[in-house]
Design a protein around this motif. Structure first.
Motif, PDB file in Angstrom:
ATOM      1  N   GLU A 149      -0.688   6.837   8.290  1.00 49.67           N
ATOM      2  CA  GLU A 149      -1.366   6.618   7.006  1.00 49.67           C
ATOM      3  C   GLU A 149      -1.277   5.152   6.593  1.00 49.67           C
ATOM      4  O   GLU A 149      -2.262   4.575   6.112  1.00 49.67           O
ATOM      5  CB  GLU A 149      -0.749   7.503   5.920  1.00 49.67           C
TER       6      GLU A 149
ATOM      7  N   ARG B 251      -4.352   2.551   5.910  1.00 49.45           N
ATOM      8  CA  ARG B 251      -4.489   1.863   4.619  1.00 49.45           C
ATOM      9  C   ARG B 251      -4.543   0.342   4.772  1.00 49.45           C
ATOM     10  O   ARG B 251      -5.188  -0.331   3.979  1.00 49.45           O
ATOM     11  CB  ARG B 251      -3.328   2.222   3.693  1.00 49.45           C
ATOM     12  N   THR B 252      -3.830  -0.182   5.769  1.00 51.66           N
ATOM     13  CA  THR B 252      -3.795  -1.636   5.946  1.00 51.66           C
ATOM     14  C   THR B 252      -4.805  -2.124   6.974  1.00 51.66           C
ATOM     15  O   THR B 252      -4.990  -3.329   7.120  1.00 51.66           O
ATOM     16  CB  THR B 252      -2.387  -2.112   6.358  1.00 51.66           C
TER      17      THR B 252
ATOM     18  N   VAL C 285       0.807  -1.222   0.000  1.00 53.61           N
ATOM     19  CA  VAL C 285       0.000   0.000   0.000  1.00 53.61           C
ATOM     20  C   VAL C 285       0.839   1.270   0.000  1.00 53.61           C
ATOM     21  O   VAL C 285       0.298   2.368  -0.069  1.00 53.61           O
ATOM     22  CB  VAL C 285      -1.004   0.041   1.184  1.00 53.61           C
TER      23      VAL C 285
END
Length: 149
Positions: free
Chosen positions: A55, A59-60, A45
């Motif tokens: 961030e 995202r994960t 990502v």
């Protein structure tokens, strides 16, 4: 049509693990630095501009602490680096190193081969339909009321 009765999120998770396991095996066979599944997800990502640990955690879908541990493992392996953030003195920007870029390209090539192998197993039309469904914007998650007991 095959129906197992299992829910779609579970099936998607199993599919992700299929790709991850095959990718990790291929990278290991080729002599690359060993990485864990959370590190693979984080690495996947991370875009060209880089990102903060927060961030990457978002995202994960993991905690900041988990993302921080994965980042540090990849920094120690020489695949990621921490750079000053251009707009915040308190934050660090995480980016791939030159070696990290090389491994990322290799992993992308392996994933393309795995997609071809999947097409051989379940058919090109099924893979294309799956890709199309997953690339179509789904919008924000809906608000759904739980069923009455």
């Amino acid at each position: 049509m095959h129906t197992t009765g299992r829910n779609l999120p579970g099936l998607l998770g199993e599919a992700r693990r299929w790709f991850e396991e095959a990718l990790l095996r291929a990278l290991e066979k080729s002599g690359e630095v060993p990485v864990s599944p959370p590190q693979v997800q984080l690495f996947a990502v991370l875009d060209e501009q880089g990102a903060t640990v927060s961030e990457l955690a978002q995202r994960t879908g993991v905690t900041r602490q988990t993302a921080h541990q994965a980042v540090h493992g990849l920094v120690d392996a020489g695949l990621l680096e921490q750079c000053p953030h251009p707009s915040s003195a308190r934050q660090r920007l995480i980016r791939r190193t030159r070696e990290g870029e090389r491994v990322h390209r290799r992993a992308s090539s392996i994933l393309a081969e795995l997609e071809e192998r999947l097409a051989e197993r379940i058919g090109r039309r099924s893979v294309d339909a799956l890709r199309d469904a997953l690339e179509t914007p789904w919008g924000d998650p809906p608000s759904v009321e739980p069923p009455a007991e």
